[in-house]
Design an enzyme around this catalytic site. Structure first.
Site, mmCIF file in Angstrom:
data_model
loop_
_atom_site.group_PDB
_atom_site.id
_atom_site.type_symbol
_atom_site.label_atom_id
_atom_site.label_comp_id
_atom_site.label_asym_id
_atom_site.label_seq_id
_atom_site.Cartn_x
_atom_site.Cartn_y
_atom_site.Cartn_z
ATOM 1 N N GLN A 85 -5.058 -10.644 -26.143
ATOM 2 C CA GLN A 85 -5.273 -12.102 -26.073
ATOM 3 C C GLN A 85 -4.610 -12.785 -27.269
ATOM 4 O OE1 GLN A 85 -9.665 -11.984 -25.715
ATOM 5 N NE2 GLN A 85 -9.575 -10.310 -27.200
ATOM 6 N N HIS A 114 -25.682 -17.028 -32.246
ATOM 7 C CA HIS A 114 -25.950 -15.620 -32.575
ATOM 8 C C HIS A 114 -27.443 -15.354 -32.736
ATOM 9 C CE1 HIS A 114 -21.559 -15.627 -33.933
ATOM 10 N NE2 HIS A 114 -21.634 -14.903 -32.825
ATOM 11 N N GLU A 119 -16.065 -3.254 -28.001
ATOM 12 C CA GLU A 119 -15.173 -4.411 -28.126
ATOM 13 C C GLU A 119 -13.773 -3.969 -27.694
ATOM 14 O OE1 GLU A 119 -14.936 -7.799 -29.054
ATOM 15 O OE2 GLU A 119 -12.830 -7.334 -28.614
ATOM 16 N N GLY A 151 -15.519 -3.114 -21.977
ATOM 17 C CA GLY A 151 -16.959 -2.951 -21.763
ATOM 18 C C GLY A 151 -17.301 -2.514 -20.356
ATOM 19 N N ASP A 187 -21.696 -10.353 -25.165
ATOM 20 C CA ASP A 187 -21.210 -11.485 -25.974
ATOM 21 C C ASP A 187 -19.704 -11.582 -25.762
ATOM 22 O OD1 ASP A 187 -20.562 -12.019 -29.503
ATOM 23 O OD2 ASP A 187 -20.743 -13.469 -27.849
ATOM 24 N N PRO A 197 -9.365 -10.839 -20.204
ATOM 25 C CA PRO A 197 -10.010 -9.519 -20.290
ATOM 26 C C PRO A 197 -11.509 -9.542 -19.979
ATOM 27 C CG PRO A 197 -9.356 -10.306 -22.476
ATOM 28 C CD PRO A 197 -8.736 -11.236 -21.480
HETATM 29 N N1 SAM Z 1 -19.479 -16.449 -28.795
HETATM 30 C C1 SAM Z 1 -18.268 -16.431 -27.992
HETATM 31 C C2 SAM Z 1 -18.480 -17.180 -26.712
HETATM 32 O O1 SAM Z 1 -19.609 -17.592 -26.456
HETATM 33 O O2 SAM Z 1 -17.511 -17.348 -25.986
HETATM 34 C C3 SAM Z 1 -17.814 -15.022 -27.766
HETATM 35 C C4 SAM Z 1 -17.467 -14.380 -29.046
HETATM 36 S S1 SAM Z 1 -16.678 -12.857 -29.118
HETATM 37 C C5 SAM Z 1 -15.300 -13.321 -30.046
HETATM 38 C C6 SAM Z 1 -16.019 -12.508 -27.502
HETATM 39 C C7 SAM Z 1 -15.405 -11.119 -27.531
HETATM 40 O O3 SAM Z 1 -15.322 -10.552 -26.209
HETATM 41 C C8 SAM Z 1 -13.967 -11.066 -28.074
HETATM 42 O O4 SAM Z 1 -13.965 -10.331 -29.277
HETATM 43 C C9 SAM Z 1 -13.160 -10.356 -26.978
HETATM 44 O O5 SAM Z 1 -12.150 -9.518 -27.486
HETATM 45 C C10 SAM Z 1 -14.271 -9.591 -26.273
HETATM 46 N N2 SAM Z 1 -13.956 -9.139 -24.922
HETATM 47 C C11 SAM Z 1 -13.339 -9.823 -23.925
HETATM 48 N N3 SAM Z 1 -13.240 -9.065 -22.819
HETATM 49 C C12 SAM Z 1 -13.820 -7.861 -23.113
HETATM 50 C C13 SAM Z 1 -14.045 -6.659 -22.371
HETATM 51 N N4 SAM Z 1 -13.650 -6.541 -21.092
HETATM 52 N N5 SAM Z 1 -14.685 -5.631 -22.988
HETATM 53 C C14 SAM Z 1 -15.102 -5.752 -24.284
HETATM 54 N N6 SAM Z 1 -14.911 -6.855 -25.053
HETATM 55 C C15 SAM Z 1 -14.282 -7.906 -24.451
#
Ligand code: SAM
Length: 282
Positions: free
Chosen positions: A30, A61, A105, A138, A155, A162
């Site tokens: 991304q 959080h 992650e 995930g 989260d 993704p």
């Molecule tokens: N608090 C934020 C929100 O409400 O949108 C989300 C925060 S956190 C940065 C979101 C995380 O999800 C990112 O680090 C991203 O890389 C991760 N992510 C996205 N798709 C994913 C997947 N399929 N498996 C694991 N992590 C994933």
């Protein structure tokens, strides 16, 4: 870069003045940018969507962790999906009764860049001996996982790119298989006024897997357009209906410092506007 305009919605958005740019690059998954803004502190965005800011991250959080942790009352094992900025991990680590935390992650560059440029989010949580970080999708992890957890917290980013797989019925079913009998699953489920379809879809996709399903909410200033909703799934209805006295007791004995969460907010957060109540009666 003088300004950063969020592109989550075609016809409406927010814009930040960029007072200092810390990082901008396309990772394997991304587009990641981290910058300083006078009002919100350091801000991280992925694929044009604001993910977190130093100023208001505590709201999201604290609510995505302490509500299920104190509702359950005896969480020993936690699975975090996503959460690359480390804020969820920091809040979970505050609970000394939790014995093991696995965070899955997909993007290790998000973890590394947030450790470097958003250090207050994880605040050392990645070094907690209870923590295991897995770099994986995930959806893939829970499909092949033979462990069970007391609490699963998704989260993730929004269901574009993704994270799209993290809003499917398959994913929720696989998460349920990784949940202990009294376990709870909570997810980031979008700003209901702007993304009501996300809430309706989760209500539909949770239905085959969780006997007790609901949503709760919190207003997070930089998740624009209204209250941020969190999805709740469990086979233990009692967990969501704890009394104020019980949550008060657990909050006091947990001895955690919070800035948004408190027992009254915990209970009140499950009170939803009528349009959400009606939209989720599926
Ligand atoms: N608090 C934020 C929100 O409400 O949108 C989300 C925060 S956190 C940065 C979101 C995380 O999800 C990112 O680090 C991203 O890389 C991760 N992510 C996205 N798709 C994913 C997947 N399929 N498996 C694991 N992590 C994933």
């Amino acid at each position: 870069m003088k300004h950063y305009a969020e592109t989550l919605y075609d016809s409406y958005g927010q814009e930040f003045r960029v007072d200092r740019l810390y990082f901008e690059n396309k990772t394997d998954h991304q587009h990641l940018v981290i910058f300083e803004n006078a009002l919100f502190g350091r801000v991280m965005a992925l694929d044009g969507v604001i993910q977190t800011t130093e100023a208001d991250e505590f709201i999201y959080h604290e609510m995505l962790t302490h509500v299920p942790l104190l509702a359950h009352g005896n969480v020993k094992s936690v699975l975090i999906i996503g959460g690359g900025d480390g804020g969820i991990l920091r809040e979970v680590c505050k609970h000394t009764g939790v014995e093991e935390i696995t965070q899955v992650e997909i993007d290790d560059q998000v973890v590394e860049m947030c450790k470097e440029y958003l250090p207050n989010h994880s605040a050392g949580a990645y070094d907690d001996p209870r923590v295991e970080i897995v770099i994986d999708d995930g959806a893939n992890y829970v499909k092949n996982c033979d462990r069970q957890f007391d609490l699963i917290i998704s989260d993730s980013t929004d269901p574009i790119g993704p994270a799209e797989v993290l809003f499917t019925e398959d994913f929720y079913g696989n998460c349920k298989s990784c949940l202990k009998p009294e376990g709870i699953m909570v997810t980031q489920n979008g700003v209901a006024y702007m993304q009501l379809d996300e809430v309706v879809n989760t209500a539909l996709r949770f239905k085959p897997h969780f006997a007790d399903r609901s949503f709760y909410s919190a207003a997070v200033p930089t998740y624009i357009g209204g209250i941020m909703t969190f999805a709740w799934g469990s086979d233990n209805p009692a967990a969501r209906q704890q009394t104020l006295e019980t949550i008060e007791e657990r909050y006091q004995s947990a001895e955690i410092k919070t800035r948004y969460y408190n027992p009254a907010i915990h209970l009140a957060s499950f009170a939803l506007p009528q349009y959400i109540v009606e939209a989720t009666q599926v």
